[in-house]
Design a protein around this motif. Structure first.
Motif, mmCIF file in Angstrom:
data_model
loop_
_atom_site.group_PDB
_atom_site.id
_atom_site.type_symbol
_atom_site.label_atom_id
_atom_site.label_comp_id
_atom_site.label_asym_id
_atom_site.label_seq_id
_atom_site.Cartn_x
_atom_site.Cartn_y
_atom_site.Cartn_z
ATOM 1 N N SER A 29 -7.855 0.354 -3.139
ATOM 2 C CA SER A 29 -8.946 0.941 -3.807
ATOM 3 C C SER A 29 -10.121 0.541 -2.968
ATOM 4 C CB SER A 29 -9.161 0.612 -5.255
ATOM 5 O OG SER A 29 -9.491 -0.721 -5.216
ATOM 6 N N LEU A 30 -11.390 0.918 -3.202
ATOM 7 C CA LEU A 30 -12.248 0.385 -2.344
ATOM 8 C C LEU A 30 -13.063 -0.108 -3.410
ATOM 9 C CD1 LEU A 30 -13.646 3.798 -0.360
ATOM 10 C CD2 LEU A 30 -12.742 1.840 0.585
ATOM 11 N N HIS A 31 -13.742 -1.363 -2.593
ATOM 12 C CA HIS A 31 -14.553 -2.480 -3.393
ATOM 13 C C HIS A 31 -16.009 -1.957 -3.343
ATOM 14 C CE1 HIS A 31 -17.034 -5.883 -4.335
ATOM 15 N NE2 HIS A 31 -15.848 -6.388 -5.033
ATOM 16 N N GLY A 32 -16.605 -1.674 -4.478
ATOM 17 C CA GLY A 32 -17.922 -0.664 -4.826
ATOM 18 C C GLY A 32 -18.830 -1.540 -4.008
ATOM 19 N N LYS A 33 -19.018 -2.901 -4.167
ATOM 20 C CA LYS A 33 -20.258 -3.574 -3.586
ATOM 21 C C LYS A 33 -20.243 -3.745 -2.299
ATOM 22 C CE LYS A 33 -21.323 -6.059 -8.152
ATOM 23 N NZ LYS A 33 -21.571 -7.225 -8.670
ATOM 24 N N THR A 34 -19.018 -3.882 -1.564
ATOM 25 C CA THR A 34 -18.851 -4.126 -0.168
ATOM 26 C C THR A 34 -18.319 -3.211 0.623
ATOM 27 O OG1 THR A 34 -16.589 -5.087 -0.487
ATOM 28 C CG2 THR A 34 -18.458 -6.638 -0.443
ATOM 29 N N GLY A 35 -17.549 -2.092 0.038
ATOM 30 C CA GLY A 35 -17.008 -1.059 0.862
ATOM 31 C C GLY A 35 -15.866 -1.220 1.617
ATOM 32 N N HIS A 36 -15.227 -2.420 1.220
ATOM 33 C CA HIS A 36 -13.745 -2.812 1.776
ATOM 34 C C HIS A 36 -12.592 -2.351 1.165
ATOM 35 C CE1 HIS A 36 -15.877 -7.004 2.900
ATOM 36 N NE2 HIS A 36 -16.300 -6.073 3.917
ATOM 37 N N LEU A 37 -11.792 -2.077 1.832
ATOM 38 C CA LEU A 37 -10.453 -1.547 1.363
ATOM 39 C C LEU A 37 -9.647 -2.916 0.839
ATOM 40 C CD1 LEU A 37 -8.483 0.787 1.287
ATOM 41 C CD2 LEU A 37 -7.646 0.068 3.036
ATOM 42 N N VAL A 38 -9.276 -2.899 -0.527
ATOM 43 C CA VAL A 38 -8.685 -3.842 -1.154
ATOM 44 C C VAL A 38 -7.519 -3.417 -1.709
ATOM 45 C CG1 VAL A 38 -10.737 -5.100 -1.476
ATOM 46 C CG2 VAL A 38 -10.136 -3.564 -3.242
ATOM 47 N N THR A 39 -6.383 -4.382 -2.237
ATOM 48 C CA THR A 39 -5.325 -4.032 -3.052
ATOM 49 C C THR A 39 -5.952 -3.796 -4.625
ATOM 50 O OG1 THR A 39 -4.778 -6.354 -3.244
ATOM 51 C CG2 THR A 39 -3.719 -5.155 -1.257
ATOM 52 N N ALA A 40 -5.298 -2.792 -4.922
ATOM 53 C CA ALA A 40 -5.617 -2.512 -6.316
ATOM 54 C C ALA A 40 -4.533 -2.808 -7.394
ATOM 55 C CB ALA A 40 -5.961 -1.151 -6.654
ATOM 56 N N GLU A 41 -3.292 -3.163 -6.857
ATOM 57 C CA GLU A 41 -2.105 -3.491 -7.632
ATOM 58 C C GLU A 41 -1.371 -4.430 -6.730
ATOM 59 O OE1 GLU A 41 0.606 -2.774 -10.574
ATOM 60 O OE2 GLU A 41 -1.400 -1.835 -10.342
ATOM 61 N N ARG A 42 -0.531 -5.391 -7.343
ATOM 62 C CA ARG A 42 0.371 -6.065 -6.713
ATOM 63 C C ARG A 42 1.461 -5.213 -5.715
ATOM 64 N NH1 ARG A 42 5.315 -8.713 -7.651
ATOM 65 N NH2 ARG A 42 5.095 -10.773 -6.717
ATOM 66 N N ILE A 43 1.622 -5.652 -4.575
ATOM 67 C CA ILE A 43 2.482 -5.077 -3.630
ATOM 68 C C ILE A 43 3.749 -5.996 -3.513
ATOM 69 C CG2 ILE A 43 2.794 -4.057 -1.411
ATOM 70 C CD1 ILE A 43 -0.023 -3.540 -1.298
ATOM 71 N N ASP A 44 4.697 -5.548 -4.061
ATOM 72 C CA ASP A 44 6.038 -6.213 -4.029
ATOM 73 C C ASP A 44 6.928 -5.809 -2.699
ATOM 74 O OD1 ASP A 44 8.725 -7.547 -4.132
ATOM 75 O OD2 ASP A 44 8.597 -7.278 -6.409
ATOM 76 N N ARG A 45 7.103 -6.238 -1.593
ATOM 77 C CA ARG A 45 7.540 -5.736 -0.492
ATOM 78 C C ARG A 45 9.137 -5.451 -0.902
ATOM 79 N NH1 ARG A 45 10.941 -5.959 3.485
ATOM 80 N NH2 ARG A 45 10.274 -5.737 5.760
ATOM 81 N N GLU A 46 9.992 -6.347 -1.380
ATOM 82 C CA GLU A 46 11.326 -6.160 -1.798
ATOM 83 C C GLU A 46 11.521 -4.776 -2.554
ATOM 84 O OE1 GLU A 46 9.807 -9.326 -2.014
ATOM 85 O OE2 GLU A 46 10.568 -10.008 -0.074
ATOM 86 N N GLN A 47 10.603 -4.646 -3.498
ATOM 87 C CA GLN A 47 10.951 -3.543 -4.379
ATOM 88 C C GLN A 47 10.610 -2.276 -3.578
ATOM 89 O OE1 GLN A 47 8.000 -3.508 -7.570
ATOM 90 N NE2 GLN A 47 9.186 -1.940 -8.828
ATOM 91 N N LEU A 48 9.559 -2.349 -2.785
ATOM 92 C CA LEU A 48 9.157 -1.145 -2.225
ATOM 93 C C LEU A 48 9.936 -0.662 -0.968
ATOM 94 C CD1 LEU A 48 5.231 -1.467 -1.853
ATOM 95 C CD2 LEU A 48 6.519 0.226 -3.439
ATOM 96 N N CYS A 49 10.542 -1.653 -0.196
ATOM 97 C CA CYS A 49 11.179 -1.349 1.032
ATOM 98 C C CYS A 49 12.467 -2.103 1.030
ATOM 99 C CB CYS A 49 10.509 -1.754 2.218
ATOM 100 S SG CYS A 49 8.581 -1.255 2.195
ATOM 101 N N GLU A 50 13.109 -2.175 0.031
ATOM 102 C CA GLU A 50 14.517 -2.959 -0.325
ATOM 103 C C GLU A 50 14.991 -3.441 1.044
ATOM 104 O OE1 GLU A 50 17.018 -0.654 -2.917
ATOM 105 O OE2 GLU A 50 15.206 -0.518 -4.303
ATOM 106 N N SER A 51 15.687 -2.344 1.723
ATOM 107 C CA SER A 51 16.689 -2.738 3.072
ATOM 108 C C SER A 51 16.049 -2.268 4.295
ATOM 109 C CB SER A 51 17.838 -2.334 2.649
ATOM 110 O OG SER A 51 18.015 -0.995 2.916
ATOM 111 N N VAL A 52 14.753 -1.788 4.254
ATOM 112 C CA VAL A 52 14.068 -1.514 5.389
ATOM 113 C C VAL A 52 13.296 -2.815 5.959
ATOM 114 C CG1 VAL A 52 12.429 0.142 6.201
ATOM 115 C CG2 VAL A 52 13.831 0.677 4.657
#
Length: 67
Positions: A29-52
């Motif tokens: 998501s975009l942080h409204g006060k700074t305009g920075h791109l931030v993570t909006a949700e926890r990113i679990d690499r093992e869940q998303l990319c299992e064996s890649v």
């Protein structure tokens, strides 16, 4: 993102900019006060990319109106 696109922060808060992720979960998501791109949700690499070895998340920044 705001700085890279040359946008003023009110344009971000006004809903003129959206982040689109592929899939059901919105990871960024975009942080409204700074305009920075931030993570909006926890990113679990093992869940998303299992064996890649290289895990890549792609998203699009949509800007409505003229730039």
């Amino acid at each position: 993102v705001a700085k890279d696109l040359g946008l003023e922060l009110p344009a971000l808060r006004g809903g003129g900019v959206r982040i689109l992720d592929r899939g059901r979960t919105q990871y960024f998501s975009l942080h409204g006060k700074t305009g920075h791109l931030v993570t909006a949700e926890r990113i679990d690499r093992e869940q998303l990319c299992e064996s890649v070895q290289q895990c890549v998340l792609r998203c699009e920044v949509i800007v409505e109106g003229e730039m």
